[in-house]
Write a protein that holds these residues in place. Structure first.
Motif, PDB file in Angstrom:
ATOM      1  N   ASP A  90     -17.579  -5.387  76.799  1.00 53.89           N
ATOM      2  CA  ASP A  90     -17.826  -6.723  76.446  1.00 53.89           C
ATOM      3  C   ASP A  90     -16.579  -7.518  75.774  1.00 53.89           C
ATOM      4  O   ASP A  90     -16.327  -8.729  75.796  1.00 53.89           O
ATOM      5  N   ASN A  91     -15.430  -6.634  75.300  1.00 56.19           N
ATOM      6  CA  ASN A  91     -14.122  -7.193  75.034  1.00 56.19           C
ATOM      7  C   ASN A  91     -13.163  -6.719  75.876  1.00 56.19           C
ATOM      8  O   ASN A  91     -12.284  -5.912  75.396  1.00 56.19           O
ATOM      9  N   PHE A  92     -13.248  -7.004  77.100  1.00 52.57           N
ATOM     10  CA  PHE A  92     -12.178  -6.374  78.153  1.00 52.57           C
ATOM     11  C   PHE A  92     -10.991  -7.102  77.907  1.00 52.57           C
ATOM     12  O   PHE A  92     -10.665  -8.358  78.036  1.00 52.57           O
ATOM     13  N   ILE A  93      -9.873  -6.274  77.775  1.00 54.47           N
ATOM     14  CA  ILE A  93      -8.541  -6.917  77.649  1.00 54.47           C
ATOM     15  C   ILE A  93      -7.502  -6.103  78.764  1.00 54.47           C
ATOM     16  O   ILE A  93      -7.601  -4.707  78.983  1.00 54.47           O
ATOM     17  N   ASN A  94      -7.180  -6.719  79.463  1.00 53.15           N
ATOM     18  CA  ASN A  94      -6.030  -6.016  80.431  1.00 53.15           C
ATOM     19  C   ASN A  94      -4.796  -5.420  79.651  1.00 53.15           C
ATOM     20  O   ASN A  94      -4.412  -6.174  78.715  1.00 53.15           O
ATOM     21  N   ILE A  95      -4.324  -4.227  80.185  1.00 53.59           N
ATOM     22  CA  ILE A  95      -3.192  -3.800  79.342  1.00 53.59           C
ATOM     23  C   ILE A  95      -1.956  -3.680  80.468  1.00 53.59           C
ATOM     24  O   ILE A  95      -2.258  -3.201  81.587  1.00 53.59           O
ATOM     25  N   PRO A  96      -1.057  -4.211  79.930  1.00 53.69           N
ATOM     26  CA  PRO A  96      -0.573  -5.062  78.951  1.00 53.69           C
ATOM     27  C   PRO A  96      -1.353  -6.379  78.942  1.00 53.69           C
ATOM     28  O   PRO A  96      -1.538  -6.901  79.758  1.00 53.69           O
ATOM     29  N   HIS A  97      -1.407  -6.608  77.410  1.00 54.35           N
ATOM     30  CA  HIS A  97      -2.174  -8.019  77.343  1.00 54.35           C
ATOM     31  C   HIS A  97      -0.827  -8.998  77.447  1.00 54.35           C
ATOM     32  O   HIS A  97       0.195  -8.909  76.868  1.00 54.35           O
ATOM     33  N   MET A  98      -0.983  -9.860  78.140  1.00 56.72           N
ATOM     34  CA  MET A  98      -0.178 -10.930  78.495  1.00 56.72           C
ATOM     35  C   MET A  98      -0.733 -12.559  78.399  1.00 56.72           C
ATOM     36  O   MET A  98      -1.965 -12.715  78.831  1.00 56.72           O
ATOM     37  N   GLY A  99      -0.278 -13.353  77.536  1.00 57.97           N
ATOM     38  CA  GLY A  99      -0.925 -14.310  77.357  1.00 57.97           C
ATOM     39  C   GLY A  99      -0.644 -15.350  75.879  1.00 57.97           C
ATOM     40  O   GLY A  99      -0.005 -14.480  75.246  1.00 57.97           O
ATOM     41  N   TRP A 100      -1.198 -16.432  75.737  1.00 59.11           N
ATOM     42  CA  TRP A 100      -0.941 -17.170  74.506  1.00 59.11           C
ATOM     43  C   TRP A 100      -2.063 -17.022  73.733  1.00 59.11           C
ATOM     44  O   TRP A 100      -3.279 -16.502  74.016  1.00 59.11           O
ATOM     45  N   ASN A 101      -1.799 -16.597  72.133  1.00 58.71           N
ATOM     46  CA  ASN A 101      -2.752 -16.280  71.294  1.00 58.71           C
ATOM     47  C   ASN A 101      -2.485 -16.771  70.062  1.00 58.71           C
ATOM     48  O   ASN A 101      -1.395 -17.114  69.865  1.00 58.71           O
TER      49      ASN A 101
ATOM     50  N   ASP B 275      -3.898  -1.726  93.315  1.00 48.35           N
ATOM     51  CA  ASP B 275      -3.536  -0.361  93.078  1.00 48.35           C
ATOM     52  C   ASP B 275      -1.912   0.117  92.870  1.00 48.35           C
ATOM     53  O   ASP B 275      -1.340   0.888  92.499  1.00 48.35           O
ATOM     54  N   LEU B 276      -1.161  -0.841  93.655  1.00 48.97           N
ATOM     55  CA  LEU B 276       0.133  -0.818  93.744  1.00 48.97           C
ATOM     56  C   LEU B 276       0.965  -1.039  92.545  1.00 48.97           C
ATOM     57  O   LEU B 276       2.189  -0.763  92.393  1.00 48.97           O
ATOM     58  N   GLY B 277       0.077  -1.734  91.644  1.00 43.68           N
ATOM     59  CA  GLY B 277       0.730  -2.055  90.500  1.00 43.68           C
ATOM     60  C   GLY B 277       0.847  -3.343  89.949  1.00 43.68           C
ATOM     61  O   GLY B 277       1.555  -3.888  88.983  1.00 43.68           O
ATOM     62  N   ALA B 278       0.379  -4.468  90.749  1.00 42.45           N
ATOM     63  CA  ALA B 278       0.771  -5.919  90.323  1.00 42.45           C
ATOM     64  C   ALA B 278      -0.035  -5.996  89.183  1.00 42.45           C
ATOM     65  O   ALA B 278      -1.233  -5.722  88.854  1.00 42.45           O
ATOM     66  N   GLY B 279       0.540  -6.959  88.440  1.00 45.67           N
ATOM     67  CA  GLY B 279      -0.016  -7.214  87.012  1.00 45.67           C
ATOM     68  C   GLY B 279      -0.733  -8.470  86.992  1.00 45.67           C
ATOM     69  O   GLY B 279      -1.600  -8.592  85.792  1.00 45.67           O
ATOM     70  N   GLU B 280      -0.827  -9.031  87.824  1.00 51.35           N
ATOM     71  CA  GLU B 280      -1.251 -10.432  88.050  1.00 51.35           C
ATOM     72  C   GLU B 280      -1.468 -10.844  89.409  1.00 51.35           C
ATOM     73  O   GLU B 280      -0.715 -10.516  90.296  1.00 51.35           O
ATOM     74  N   ILE B 281      -2.552 -11.886  89.794  1.00 46.72           N
ATOM     75  CA  ILE B 281      -2.610 -12.172  91.269  1.00 46.72           C
ATOM     76  C   ILE B 281      -3.035 -13.658  91.106  1.00 46.72           C
ATOM     77  O   ILE B 281      -3.407 -14.323  90.305  1.00 46.72           O
ATOM     78  N   ILE B 282      -1.732 -14.415  92.090  1.00 43.41           N
ATOM     79  CA  ILE B 282      -2.261 -15.745  92.319  1.00 43.41           C
ATOM     80  C   ILE B 282      -2.749 -15.997  93.823  1.00 43.41           C
ATOM     81  O   ILE B 282      -2.274 -15.494  94.715  1.00 43.41           O
TER      82      ILE B 282
END
Lengths: 213, 307
Positions: free
Chosen positions: A118-129, B171-178
Motif C-alpha cells: 500500500d505504501n510502495f516506494i522505489n528504492i532509491p527514493h528520488m523526488g521532491w518531498n 532488469d538491466l538497472g534503469a532507475g526511471e523510464i521516459i
C-alpha cells in the motif's frame, strides 16, 4: 561582501559538479580536495553525498580524514555541512551493503527505507518531498528560511536516519511508512538528507545560510 | 502502480546546436531561441526538473555537447537529465562532471544493452534513465494498436517489442523510464492515456510521460486518470515563455497557427504547416498556472514560492 570560503571533501563521488556550481553561483570561493593539509586549513567543509556508505567511509579512513573531521567539528568547533550520504556519515553506523561504522558525531543508525504494497516506494527514493520543522527545534536563523506549506526539497536516497525527538534534528519528512531525519543543526554542524544544490531556490537558501555562517 | 512520490512537472529542452527547437512528430524543426535562456527562465519559474535532449547526436554519431550542458546546468539548481548520443561510460562521466544528474539513453541502449547495465553499476540506477520513443497507430488489418520502438530521435524503426523492452530495461538497472509518443509529439492534441495504463503494472520504476501535452487540462487529466509519476511538456511552456525572448511570431494567435516569418529555423514549415497539419492545438501556459490548477485538484506536487 563577506568572503565565503568553503572546502568540499572529494570523497570520490561521481557528481560533485552540482555542489561546486551551486557554491560558485552563491559567490563562494570553492576548493575541492581530499588532501588532509588543505582540509586542516579550512574553516568550513562540506561532506557531499551520493555513493555507498562503506566505500566512502573506507576512503575517508584511508586518507586519514576521519580523525581530522572529528577534530574539525568537535574540538575546533569549525563548521561542517553533511549532504545526503555526508549527513548519514555523521551518525554511528549503516547497514548499507555491509555493516560499517560512521563518524559517530551523533547517535543513531542508518536504515533502509521500508515499503509495502500500500505504501510502495522505489528504492532509491528520488523526488521532491516536504520538510517539516521539528516543534522542539532550538530557535536559529535556519527557521526563518522555512515558511508555511511550501518547503519542498529534492531527495535521492535508499537509506535514512530515523526521526526521534532529538533536539538537534531540526526537520523531518514522511515517506510512506518512514519518518526521515531530513535536516539537522547542532551548533557548528549542519546536515541535510536532501540535496540543497538540486532543490531550487529554497535549497540554495540553505546552502547560502551555511556559507554565510 | 501507485507510488508514494510527489508528481513532477518536467520540461523537455530539445536542442539542435545551441538552439531550442520544437518539431512535429520529431520532424519539421523550428528554432525558438537559445536554449539556456529558456532553461534559466523555467528554473526561476519553478519547474521540477529539466530534460536536455540533443536531437541530432544519435543520428550523426556526434559527442554530447559538453559546453552546452554546462551552460544550462551552471544556472539551474534542480535535477537535470541529459539525453542524446550517449554510448560510452566515459561520456556519462563527463556529462556528470558538467553538472547533470541523470542520463537518458535510447539509441545507445537498443544498439547495445550493456550500456544501461554498466552505467547503472558504475553510477547507480538513480542516475540512469531509459528513454523510449514510441510510434503508435491503429492497424486496421489486425484490428489493434501497434506500438513501434524508434531510435535516432524518430529516424529509424526497430523490431523490438515494446512490452518486452520495458521489462528488459528495468532488469538491466534503469532507475526511471521516459516514454515519448512520436505520433503525438508537438501537436498538442492530448496525451495517449491508454499506453500509460497498458504498462502500469509492469513499470516498477518511476514513469515519465511525454508527447502531445497541449494544455493545462491535459496535464490534469493525465495525473487524475493514470499513475504516471511525471509529465514532460515542451510546446506547452515553450510557446508561453517564448514571449520573453527575441522576436515572437506567435504572439497574436489564439490557436497557434504557423505564423509569420522569423529569421531562424525552418521558414517553409512555419509558413505552410506540416503536411496536413495547419494548426497546432497548443494552449500555452505558464508553470505557475499549471501548478495552481493541479493544487486546486489536490494533486500531490511540489509547491514553489509565489512570486
Amino acid at each position: 561582501m563577506k568572503n565565503k570560503r568553503v572546502t568540499i571533501i572529494d570523497s570520490r563521488v561521481n557528481n560533485l559538479g552540482n555542489i561546486v556550481n551551486a557554491c560558485k553561483y552563491l559567490n563562494a570561493d570553492v576548493k575541492v580536495t581530499s588532501d588532509i593539509k588543505e582540509i586542516k586549513k579550512s574553516d568550513k567543509i562540506i561532506l557531499p553525498g551520493l555513493g555507498a556508505y562503506n566505500s566512502t567511509m573506507n576512503y575517508l579512513v584511508k586518507k586519514k580524514l576521519t580523525d581530522q573531521i572529528y577534530e574539525h567539528c568537535k574540538i575546533k568547533k569549525k563548521y561542517i555541512f553533511g549532504i545526503c550520504l555526508g549527513m548519514q556519515l555523521l551518525f554511528e553506523s549503516s547497514d548499507e551493503n555491509i555493516y560499517s561504522k560512521g563518524l559517530a558525531l551523533f547517535k543513531g543508525d542508518c536504515k533502509i527505507l521500508k515499503s509495502n504494497k500500500d505504501n510502495f516506494i522505489n528504492i532509491p527514493h528520488m523526488g521532491w518531498n516536504e520538510v517539516f520543522l521539528n516543534p522542539n527545534i532550538k530557535k536559529t536563523k535556519l527557521k526563518n528560511l522555512f515558511n508555511k506549506g511550501n518547503n519542498f526539497f529534492y531527495f535521492v536516497h535508499s537509506y535514512f536516519i530515523k526521526f526521534k525527538k532529538q533536539k538537534y534534528i531540526s526537520g523531518y519528512s514522511s515517506l510512506g511508512l518512514n519518518k526521515i531525519c531530513s535536516l539537522l543543526e547542532s551548533e557548528n554542524i549542519l546536515g541535510t538528507q536532501f540535496h540543497p544544490e538540486l532543490s531550487g531556490k529554497k535549497g540554495l537558501s540553505i546552502l547560502n545560510y551555511f556559507l554565510e555562517k | 502502480m501507485t507510488k508514494k512520490l510527489k508528481k513532477r512537472i518536467i520540461s523537455k529542452l530539445e536542442l539542435k546546436g545551441p538552439n531550442l527547437i520544437k518539431g512535429v512528430m520529431f520532424d519539421g524543426l523550428r528554432s525558438l531561441g537559445l536554449a539556456h535562456n529558456f532553461s534559466t527562465k523555467y528554473y526561476e519559474e519553478g519547474i521540477d526538473e529539466l530534460i536536455y535532449q540533443d536531437v541530432i547526436a544519435s543520428l550523426y554519431l556526434v559527442e554530447p555537447k559538453y559546453d552546452q550542458i554546462k551552460k544550462i546546468s551552471n544556472n539551474t539548481f534542480i535535477p537535470f537529465t541529459v539525453a542524446g548520443g550517449i554510448t560510452k561510460l566515459d561520456q556519462i562521466k563527463k556529462i556528470f562532471d558538467c553538472g547533470a544528474d541523470k542520463v537518458a539513453i535510447n539509441t545507445g541502449a537498443i544498439n547495445d544493452v550493456k550500456i544501461l547495465e554498466n552505467a547503472a553499476k558504475e553510477f547507480g540506477s538513480q542516475s540512469v534513465v531509459s528513454s523510449i520513443e514510441v510510434n503508435s497507430y491503429f492497424d486496421y488489418s489486425s484490428n489493434q494498436k501497434v506500438r513501434e520502438l524508434w531510435i535516432k530521435n524518430g529516424k529509424e524503426k526497430t523490431d523490438k517489442n515494446f512490452i518486452d523492452w520495458i521489462k528488459q530495461v528495468q532488469d538491466l538497472g534503469a532507475g526511471e523510464i521516459i516514454i515519448t509518443m512520436i505520433n503525438l509529439d508537438g501537436l498538442g492534441k492530448g496525451p495517449d492515456l491508454d499506453i500509460i495504463n497498458e504498462i502500469d503494472n509492469i513499470v516498477k520504476v518511476p514513469l515519465i510521460y511525454s508527447g502531445g501535452i497541449g494544455s493545462i487540462n491535459d496535464v490534469e487529466k493525465i495525473f487524475i486518470t493514470t499513475n504516471v509519476d511525471a509529465v514532460c511538456a515542451a510546446s506547452l511552456f515553450h510557446y508561453y515563455y517564448y514571449n520573453n525572448f527575441d522576436i515572437n511570431p506567435f504572439k497574436n494567435f489564439n490557436k497557434l497557427r504557423c505564423g509569420k516569418n522569423i529569421d531562424i529555423g525552418n521558414y517553409e514549415f512555419i509558413n505552410n504547416g506540416y503536411g496536413d497539419v495547419k494548426y497546432f492545438y497548443v494552449k500555452p501556459a505558464s508553470i505557475t498556472q499549471v501548478k495552481k490548477k493541479l493544487i486546486s485538484k489536490n494533486i500531490n506536487i511540489r509547491v514553489t514560492d509565489e512570486k
